[in-house]
Design a protein around this motif. Sequence first.
Motif, PDB file in Angstrom:
ATOM      1  N   GLU A  54     -73.933  23.212  -3.439  1.00  0.00           N
ATOM      2  CA  GLU A  54     -73.151  23.250  -2.201  1.00  0.00           C
ATOM      3  C   GLU A  54     -71.744  22.714  -2.425  1.00  0.00           C
ATOM      4  N   ILE A  55     -70.765  23.324  -1.760  1.00  0.00           N
ATOM      5  CA  ILE A  55     -69.400  22.832  -1.759  1.00  0.00           C
ATOM      6  C   ILE A  55     -69.085  22.285  -0.377  1.00  0.00           C
ATOM      7  N   ALA A  56     -68.443  21.110  -0.344  1.00  0.00           N
ATOM      8  CA  ALA A  56     -68.010  20.493   0.903  1.00  0.00           C
ATOM      9  C   ALA A  56     -66.490  20.358   0.867  1.00  0.00           C
ATOM     10  N   VAL A  57     -65.865  20.564   2.022  1.00  0.00           N
ATOM     11  CA  VAL A  57     -64.411  20.520   2.128  1.00  0.00           C
ATOM     12  C   VAL A  57     -64.028  19.707   3.358  1.00  0.00           C
ATOM     13  N   PHE A  58     -63.043  18.809   3.210  1.00  0.00           N
ATOM     14  CA  PHE A  58     -62.463  18.118   4.352  1.00  0.00           C
ATOM     15  C   PHE A  58     -61.175  18.844   4.726  1.00  0.00           C
ATOM     16  N   SER A  59     -61.108  19.395   5.937  1.00  0.00           N
ATOM     17  CA  SER A  59     -59.875  20.039   6.386  1.00  0.00           C
ATOM     18  C   SER A  59     -59.854  20.095   7.904  1.00  0.00           C
ATOM     19  N   GLU A  60     -58.686  20.388   8.462  1.00  0.00           N
ATOM     20  CA  GLU A  60     -58.533  20.400   9.915  1.00  0.00           C
ATOM     21  C   GLU A  60     -59.125  21.656  10.549  1.00  0.00           C
ATOM     22  N   ALA A  61     -59.240  22.725   9.793  1.00  0.00           N
ATOM     23  CA  ALA A  61     -59.779  23.984  10.321  1.00  0.00           C
ATOM     24  C   ALA A  61     -60.965  24.437   9.478  1.00  0.00           C
ATOM     25  N   ILE A  62     -61.882  25.165  10.094  1.00  0.00           N
ATOM     26  CA  ILE A  62     -63.061  25.686   9.407  1.00  0.00           C
ATOM     27  C   ILE A  62     -62.796  27.148   9.043  1.00  0.00           C
ATOM     28  N   PRO A  63     -62.857  27.487   7.760  1.00  0.00           N
ATOM     29  CA  PRO A  63     -62.555  28.869   7.348  1.00  0.00           C
ATOM     30  C   PRO A  63     -63.729  29.817   7.575  1.00  0.00           C
ATOM     31  N   PRO A  67     -83.945   9.394  35.815  1.00  0.00           N
ATOM     32  CA  PRO A  67     -83.087   8.219  35.953  1.00  0.00           C
ATOM     33  C   PRO A  67     -82.178   8.019  34.744  1.00  0.00           C
ATOM     34  N   TRP A  68     -82.642   8.494  33.554  1.00  0.00           N
ATOM     35  CA  TRP A  68     -81.861   8.328  32.327  1.00  0.00           C
ATOM     36  C   TRP A  68     -81.885   9.621  31.518  1.00  0.00           C
ATOM     37  N   VAL A  69     -80.714   9.960  30.986  1.00  0.00           N
ATOM     38  CA  VAL A  69     -80.588  11.119  30.112  1.00  0.00           C
ATOM     39  C   VAL A  69     -79.939  10.679  28.808  1.00  0.00           C
ATOM     40  N   PHE A  70     -80.484  11.153  27.686  1.00  0.00           N
ATOM     41  CA  PHE A  70     -79.904  10.915  26.363  1.00  0.00           C
ATOM     42  C   PHE A  70     -79.272  12.229  25.903  1.00  0.00           C
ATOM     43  N   LYS A  71     -77.990  12.212  25.677  1.00  0.00           N
ATOM     44  CA  LYS A  71     -77.234  13.444  25.394  1.00  0.00           C
ATOM     45  C   LYS A  71     -76.699  13.387  23.971  1.00  0.00           C
ATOM     46  N   SER A  72     -77.077  14.381  23.155  1.00  0.00           N
ATOM     47  CA  SER A  72     -76.732  14.320  21.729  1.00  0.00           C
ATOM     48  C   SER A  72     -75.621  15.282  21.331  1.00  0.00           C
ATOM     49  N   TYR A  73     -75.059  16.011  22.253  1.00  0.00           N
ATOM     50  CA  TYR A  73     -73.934  16.896  21.938  1.00  0.00           C
ATOM     51  C   TYR A  73     -72.748  16.490  22.824  1.00  0.00           C
ATOM     52  N   TYR A  74     -71.549  16.729  22.348  1.00  0.00           N
ATOM     53  CA  TYR A  74     -70.415  16.383  23.194  1.00  0.00           C
ATOM     54  C   TYR A  74     -69.681  17.633  23.653  1.00  0.00           C
ATOM     55  N   ASP A  75     -69.126  17.540  24.855  1.00  0.00           N
ATOM     56  CA  ASP A  75     -68.310  18.613  25.387  1.00  0.00           C
ATOM     57  C   ASP A  75     -66.908  18.474  24.798  1.00  0.00           C
ATOM     58  N   ASN A  76     -65.970  19.190  25.315  1.00  0.00           N
ATOM     59  CA  ASN A  76     -64.609  19.142  24.784  1.00  0.00           C
ATOM     60  C   ASN A  76     -64.010  17.750  24.955  1.00  0.00           C
ATOM     61  N   LEU A  77     -63.763  17.092  23.832  1.00  0.00           N
ATOM     62  CA  LEU A  77     -63.146  15.768  23.849  1.00  0.00           C
ATOM     63  C   LEU A  77     -61.728  15.868  23.290  1.00  0.00           C
ATOM     64  N   ASP A  78     -60.875  14.978  23.726  1.00  0.00           N
ATOM     65  CA  ASP A  78     -59.489  14.958  23.259  1.00  0.00           C
ATOM     66  C   ASP A  78     -59.387  14.037  22.047  1.00  0.00           C
ATOM     67  N   PHE A  79     -59.329  14.640  20.854  1.00  0.00           N
ATOM     68  CA  PHE A  79     -59.203  13.871  19.619  1.00  0.00           C
ATOM     69  C   PHE A  79     -57.741  13.708  19.183  1.00  0.00           C
ATOM     70  N   SER A  80     -56.796  14.093  20.039  1.00  0.00           N
ATOM     71  CA  SER A  80     -55.392  14.133  19.634  1.00  0.00           C
ATOM     72  C   SER A  80     -54.830  12.756  19.282  1.00  0.00           C
ATOM     73  N   LYS A  81     -55.399  11.700  19.855  1.00  0.00           N
ATOM     74  CA  LYS A  81     -54.924  10.353  19.555  1.00  0.00           C
ATOM     75  C   LYS A  81     -55.805   9.647  18.520  1.00  0.00           C
ATOM     76  N   SER A  82     -56.707  10.395  17.925  1.00  0.00           N
ATOM     77  CA  SER A  82     -57.605   9.842  16.911  1.00  0.00           C
ATOM     78  C   SER A  82     -57.427  10.608  15.608  1.00  0.00           C
ATOM     79  N   ASN A  83     -57.855  10.005  14.521  1.00  0.00           N
ATOM     80  CA  ASN A  83     -57.926  10.727  13.253  1.00  0.00           C
ATOM     81  C   ASN A  83     -59.169  11.606  13.289  1.00  0.00           C
ATOM     82  N   PHE A  84     -58.993  12.862  12.929  1.00  0.00           N
ATOM     83  CA  PHE A  84     -60.104  13.811  12.997  1.00  0.00           C
ATOM     84  C   PHE A  84     -59.980  14.821  11.869  1.00  0.00           C
ATOM     85  N   VAL A  85     -61.100  15.104  11.208  1.00  0.00           N
ATOM     86  CA  VAL A  85     -61.148  16.149  10.189  1.00  0.00           C
ATOM     87  C   VAL A  85     -62.567  16.724  10.169  1.00  0.00           C
TER      88      VAL A  85
END
Length: 380
Positions: free
Chosen positions: A207-216, A139-157
């Motif tokens: 550890e080094i952390a980087v904020f960027s639009e693409a993952i190298p 009757p209920w499912v808890f889903k912890s991963y997301y499928d392809n979402l459209d982030f084009s109208k949101s800020n995303f990094v």
Amino acid sequence: MPKKYDYIIAGAGLSGLSLAYRMRKSASHQNASLLLLDKDTKERNDRTWCFWSKKEDLFDEINYKVWPKIQFADSEINQTYNIDPYKYKMIRGIDFYKHVLSFLNTCDKTDFVSSGIENIEETASEVIITTSNETYSAPWVFKSYYDNLDFSKSNFVWQHFKGWIIKSELPVFDKDKAIFMDFRVPQDDETRFFYVLPFNENEALVEIAVFSEAIPKPSFYDPFLKEYIKEKLEINTYEIVEEELGAIPMTDYNFNKIKSNKVIHIGTSGGQVKGSSGYAFYRIQEEMDRLMGYINQNKLADYKRPINRYHFYDRIFLNAILTGKTNGAKVFGKLFKKLSPQTIFKFLDEKGSFFNDLIVFTAPPTWPFTKAFFQELFKR
């Protein structure tokens, strides 16, 4: 016919396992049948979670290390802080998985299936999940991963990172102090910082952390790690014991837009990663506690992710760094130069008063955030 359960958790990561643990600890839900689905068997140490806290927490018994002090460094300051009443805590992924799964294995009506999910179909009365081997329903499912979402109208990094657990021949680390952020690394129009988590005087996660639009590529991080260890930590001889590589989505996307009646989105899929910092562990624990309230009251149909003023603050921060108005090094540098870690933690925990929020927002140069504020105000 699908195999039926009372609840299914799709994705047995941090949020899924945290919820399952709470459900099985709850006297009112020990008789409900529960299925956890994940393609991974959770048998390797694939991540590290760190968080600050000033109280006893649910998983304190598996803390790998706790630090009473933190250090912040950039081109202007290099300072150590006593963060009392907070402690900075670390939990290894493998310890969390073993702890929760070993407990769940003792519980009746609890199954863990290692299988990839191929389809989730929602009907009027139940949710049907198809895997590569079997079909299940609840009757209920808890889903912890997301499928392809459209982030084009949101800020995303992406906040992506790579770390080495290194062992030095000499005792070079302060075991009571974690390097929380060290921005003494070329920024190259991004946000980059190191953190160092000592386990003892000879061993630490660097550890080094980087904020960027693409993952190298994974090799991208290695020259930075080598230089930091040599130049900033002044370690010439060491052994790399273990590697850690990963990425965290940072976004102001409104996850309440994901419409479903019987699928509850949790964790990353529920927007429980802090949009402006990437911190997730403590926020997920708090949200799983809140979700349990709805489960215990049989009011899951009313559950929604809370949206408050801090969501708008995240939008302002992400706008400012993604459009080049400022960067993370400048923002956090001014914060730690002018404010105590306790004040900053309160703000990042979304626990402060409006006056506390104003103190935090006016610590860095305000013009970048003022411009970002008006852009976000009229964006949608």
